[in-house]
Scaffold this active site. Structure first.
Site, short mmCIF file in Angstrom:
data_model
loop_
_atom_site.label_atom_id
_atom_site.label_comp_id
_atom_site.label_asym_id
_atom_site.label_seq_id
_atom_site.Cartn_x
_atom_site.Cartn_y
_atom_site.Cartn_z
N LYS A 1 0.78 -1.17 0.14
CA LYS A 1 0.09 -0.07 -0.10
C LYS A 1 0.93 1.31 -0.10
O LYS A 1 1.73 1.29 0.90
CB LYS A 1 -0.90 -0.12 1.34
CG LYS A 1 -2.08 0.86 1.26
CD LYS A 1 -3.21 0.51 2.30
CE LYS A 1 -4.35 1.16 2.32
NZ LYS A 1 -4.95 1.15 3.76
O1 G3P Z 1 -9.54 2.39 4.27
C1 G3P Z 1 -8.99 3.49 4.38
C2 G3P Z 1 -9.63 4.00 5.94
O2 G3P Z 1 -8.86 3.04 6.86
C3 G3P Z 1 -9.74 5.09 6.50
O3 G3P Z 1 -11.00 5.09 6.87
O4 G3P Z 1 -12.71 5.71 8.52
O5 G3P Z 1 -10.29 6.27 9.05
O6 G3P Z 1 -11.86 7.42 7.36
P1 G3P Z 1 -11.42 6.02 7.90
#
Ligand code: G3P
Length: 217
Positions: A87
């Site tokens: 990633k």
């Molecule tokens: O897949 C990306 C993710 O981990 C971010 O999610 O909820 O932190 O915006 P969030």
């Protein structure tokens, strides 16, 4: 449509895997820290544990921001397990590294994508997955789902193989809307997947079937 779970929590990963519909896992440094997993050795050991639980792709994020560092880290991560997807953040050095990995046959997930232009670059560089963060766009009054739709259109215009991985999915309606738009993959919390199960008419119908069965026995 592939379902990935976006967590480093082993219990939740096991639970999703046991449901039988899990295609992979995405993690990031914040999700690792949330589980108390810090330090390179511990993080690497954790990736291996995740790979032992699931059969699909497991995204492992580099923390370097220069080309040489990203390449070194990514090659180390890719060697850990054949399920590992490297990633890489959507930065200039990251794009160069994605192209490098793509030429070497190493699979990548281009992360922190917030625009169609960034998604176009990731595809041109040969990313296996591109991760537009829809929840974080919604958080700032910008339509995250619209970004998925626009990337879908651009990728289809040119037949790019890069898979659209809708990330920062927060809830079940995100999953359903991403499916309607044609995202190749979604990654979200376990609750966003389990929410798909729920319908009150299913619960009411089952209760009646079971009650009626008992009447005849
Ligand atoms: O897949 C990306 C993710 O981990 C971010 O999610 O909820 O932190 O915006 P969030």
């Amino acid at each position: 449509m592939k379902f990935f779970i976006d967590t480093a929590n082993l219990d939740q990963i096991k639970e999703a895997q046991d449901l039988g519909v899990l295609d992979g896992v995405t993690t990031n440094p914040s999700l690792m820290a949330k589980e108390g997993i810090t330090g390179k050795e511990n993080i690497i050991a954790h990736y291996k544990k995740i790979c032992d639980i699931v059969t699909g792709d497991v995204s492992a994020e580099v923390i370097s921001t220069d080309f040489d560092g990203i390449v070194k880290e990514g090659e180390e991560l890719a060697k850990l397990h054949d399920q590992i997807i490297v990633k890489v953040p959507m930065i200039k050095e990251g794009v160069k590294a994605i192209k490098y990995f793509s030429d070497k046959g190493i699979k990548t997930n281009c992360t922190l994508v917030f625009s169609v232009g960034q998604a176009l670059l990731a595809a041109k560089a040969g990313a296996t997955y591109v991760s537009p963060f829809i929840g974080r766009l919604d958080d700032i009054s910008t339509d995250g789902l619209n970004l998925i739709a626009e990337i879908r259109m651009v990728y289809d215009n040119y037949g790019f193989d890069t898979q659209i991985l809708a990330a920062s999915v927060r809830h079940t309606m995100h999953v359903i809307d991403c499916a309607k738009i044609g995202a190749d993959v979604m990654t979200g919390p376990l609750s966003s997947i389990e929410g798909l199960l729920k319908h009150p008419l299913t619960d009411i119908g089952l209760a009646k079937f079971l009650a009626d069965y008992k009447k005849g026995n």
